[in-house]
Write an enzyme that holds these catalytic residues in place. Structure first.
Site, mmCIF file in Angstrom:
data_model
loop_
_atom_site.group_PDB
_atom_site.id
_atom_site.type_symbol
_atom_site.label_atom_id
_atom_site.label_comp_id
_atom_site.label_asym_id
_atom_site.label_seq_id
_atom_site.Cartn_x
_atom_site.Cartn_y
_atom_site.Cartn_z
ATOM 1 N N ALA A 204 0.842 -1.199 0.000
ATOM 2 C CA ALA A 204 0.000 0.000 0.000
ATOM 3 C C ALA A 204 0.875 1.246 0.000
ATOM 4 C CB ALA A 204 -0.921 -0.003 1.224
ATOM 5 N N VAL B 101 0.697 5.695 1.364
ATOM 6 C CA VAL B 101 0.045 6.570 2.337
ATOM 7 C C VAL B 101 -0.023 7.995 1.799
ATOM 8 C CG1 VAL B 101 0.155 7.505 4.680
ATOM 9 C CG2 VAL B 101 0.833 5.135 4.244
ATOM 10 N N LYS C 52 -4.201 5.275 4.187
ATOM 11 C CA LYS C 52 -3.445 4.178 3.588
ATOM 12 C C LYS C 52 -4.318 3.517 2.522
ATOM 13 C CE LYS C 52 -0.439 0.340 4.913
ATOM 14 N NZ LYS C 52 0.184 -0.381 6.063
ATOM 15 N N ASP D 260 6.819 -5.761 12.970
ATOM 16 C CA ASP D 260 7.516 -5.158 11.830
ATOM 17 C C ASP D 260 8.205 -3.880 12.303
ATOM 18 O OD1 ASP D 260 8.375 -5.089 9.237
ATOM 19 O OD2 ASP D 260 6.559 -4.198 8.419
#
Length: 514
Positions: A130, A132, A149, A284
């Site tokens: 994706a 942003v 997003k 992450d």
């Protein structure tokens, strides 16, 4: 389409000599010799690890992301390959503003201009899944500054094809690699696929964000953006815009008056809180997803972003890990060895004394040393080499935890090379363990089990009646005796619980009047 993709993968693998890297592990050696004969013209000047990284970058973002995950599995890889894969970056060009606006219009059934008061068509960040954009909600929706997003178009088909090919490759590895079955490459691909598909549903990511925000509600250590649910769909996620300095910009942090050693200790506490208190952790945590607040209210606190990948642990996982961490900190290598055997991770016939000696040889040199003198990568590698010797099964559900630990190591080295991870983490784990086995844990256990007991105890007479009403096919005396013992035991237990609850209530009332 899948055949064309397979042809491209085979072409790139041949160009970078990946077939040699795989087939060299085939026990007979015949396939490797055949490959060399068929590609007699190839000559490679760059090391195999570099060629593997270059091949994954050529194959695209899904393979890059898989390489990032694979870099944490140092049980599967040589040190040079793991180090090279750790350099992979998710550098993906943004897709066009027209496509982003079309995705938004498709998600809401109306154009972005009717959803947002302002919308910046230029993306501020872009990744494989994706990108942003910044925007502002309309006044009737609160007028907040937000980050939007937007999922890349047509991702499901691309990912399905690439994952199918990865599963095929994992199956080949299991057959040609002597350690293939023990190290479960297909299960690793399965775990990767699960997390990847989770990332494709931005409602799930929004829920992850909301859960982490709730877990750290009121915390001065970690900020998590608020989710604006009315504007969220499976392909568009809208959350609070957060402002801060990227954690990788250490000079800017120092200029802003941030205490880096204190920041590194707070990072360790945040990680262990997520893992052991909540069993729900941001998986992450690379520098691009972590900012530091510099505003007067939240000065020095962490800001977490990008919640597509989170890890979860069961109570059994948390207890197992906590026992192992504490045993490591106390240098109780015998306990580490027996915990592996008792959990079934090591074969039941493993000699605990030999396993203990092997673990001691790996871990003893790293204690009482600052973080800049320790490489978790090397420690993990030696532990995995030890696990191979003792046929220890690597648990796929902990892959994300291993990845996060390595991210924590990198952040710790960057912020404070002299951080003593052991001394920072040990008090937290000891406090957590005492809560698990102390009075607080006992009271919590009673509260959790009380509804089950309340439902079960009244059913005992009916269960006895049903047993008596059954056709007489066998001697029911042992069954009746067991039911009677159970009823008496649970009656005594209920009486004890009632007494304890009464005492607890009396103590609480007394404390209010004192």
């Amino acid at each position: 389409m899948r055949l064309f993709r397979l042809a491209k993968i085979l072409s790139i693998a041949s160009r970078y000599g990946l077939d040699e890297m795989i087939l060299e592990h085939e026990p007979s050696g015949r396939l490797a010799a055949l490959s060399r004969a068929l590609h007699f013209w190839r000559r490679f000047d760059t090391p195999p690890a570099v060629r593997l990284r270059q091949a994954l970058e050529s194959l695209g973002p899904i393979f890059v992301k898989f390489g990032q995950v694979l870099s944490t599995r140092r049980d599967l890889l040589r040190t040079d390959i793991a180090d090279e894969l750790a350099k992979l970056q998710d550098r993906v060009p943004p897709f066009s503003s027209e496509l982003a606006l079309a995705q938004i219009a498709n998600a809401y059934g109306r154009p972005a201009s009717e959803v947002f008061a302002e919308f910046d068509a230029t993306p501020v960040a872009s990744a494989s899944i994706a990108q942003v954009h910044f925007a502002r909600l309309r006044p009737e929706d609160g007028g907040h500054e937000v980050a939007v997003k937007v999922l890349r178009p047509a991702m499901h088909g691309v990912i399905a094809n690439d994952l199918a090919l990865l599963e095929t490759l994992a199956g080949v590895l299991e057959k040609v690699w002597s350690d293939g079955k023990r190290l479960k490459p297909r299960e690793v691909v399965g775990e990767f696929a699960k997390y990847l598909y989770d990332e494709l549903d931005l409602m799930r990511e929004a829920a992850n964000c909301s859960q982490l925000r709730r877990n750290f509600s009121g915390s001065r250590l970690l900020q998590v953006p608020e989710v604006y649910w009315d504007q969220c769909t499976t392909t568009v996620m809208v959350m609070e815009r957060m402002r801060g300095i990227p954690i990788s910009q250490t000079e800017a942090l120092i200029a802003a008056g941030i205490d880096l050693p204190a920041l590194s200790r707070a990072g360790v506490e945040i990680f262990f809180t997520q893992v052991f208190r909540d069993g729900f952790f941001h998986a992450d945590m690379h520098p691009g997803n972590i900012f530091i607040a510099v505003d007067p209210v939240h000065h020095g606190s962490y800001i977490a972003l990008d919640f597509g990948i989170v890890g979860t642990l069961t109570d059994a996982d948390k207890n197992y890990l906590a026992q192992n961490f504490l045993a490591f900190f106390q240098r109780d290598y015998k306990r580490v060895a027996t915990a592996h055997i008792e959990a079934g991770w090591a074969p039941a016939n493993t000699r605990a004394d030999e396993f203990e000696a092997a673990i001691r040889a790996v871990c003893e040199p790293i204690f009482d040393r600052p973080l800049h003198e320790i490489s978790f990568g090397r420690v993990l590698l030696r532990l995995f080499q030890t696990s191979r010797r003792f046929n220890v099964e690597i648990q796929p559900q902990l892959v994300m935890l291993q990845k996060t630990l390595l991210n924590i190591e990198g952040l710790g080295r960057q912020l404070d090379p002299n951080l003593d991870l052991w001394k920072t983490a040990k008090p937290f784990l000891e406090r957590w363990m005492s809560e698990q086995i102390g009075r607080h844990a006992f009271r919590l256990g009673i509260q959790q089990e009380a509804p089950y007991w309340a439902r079960t105890l009244p059913q005992l007479p009916r269960l006895v009646h049903q047993a008596l009403a059954q056709p007489k096919a066998a001697d029911l005396t042992p069954l009746l005796a067991e039911l009677t013992r159970m009823q008496r035991r649970q009656g005594r237990l209920l009486a004890l619980i009632s007494a304890l609850l009464a005492a607890l209530l009396a103590a609480l009332l007394a404390s209010q009047y004192l």
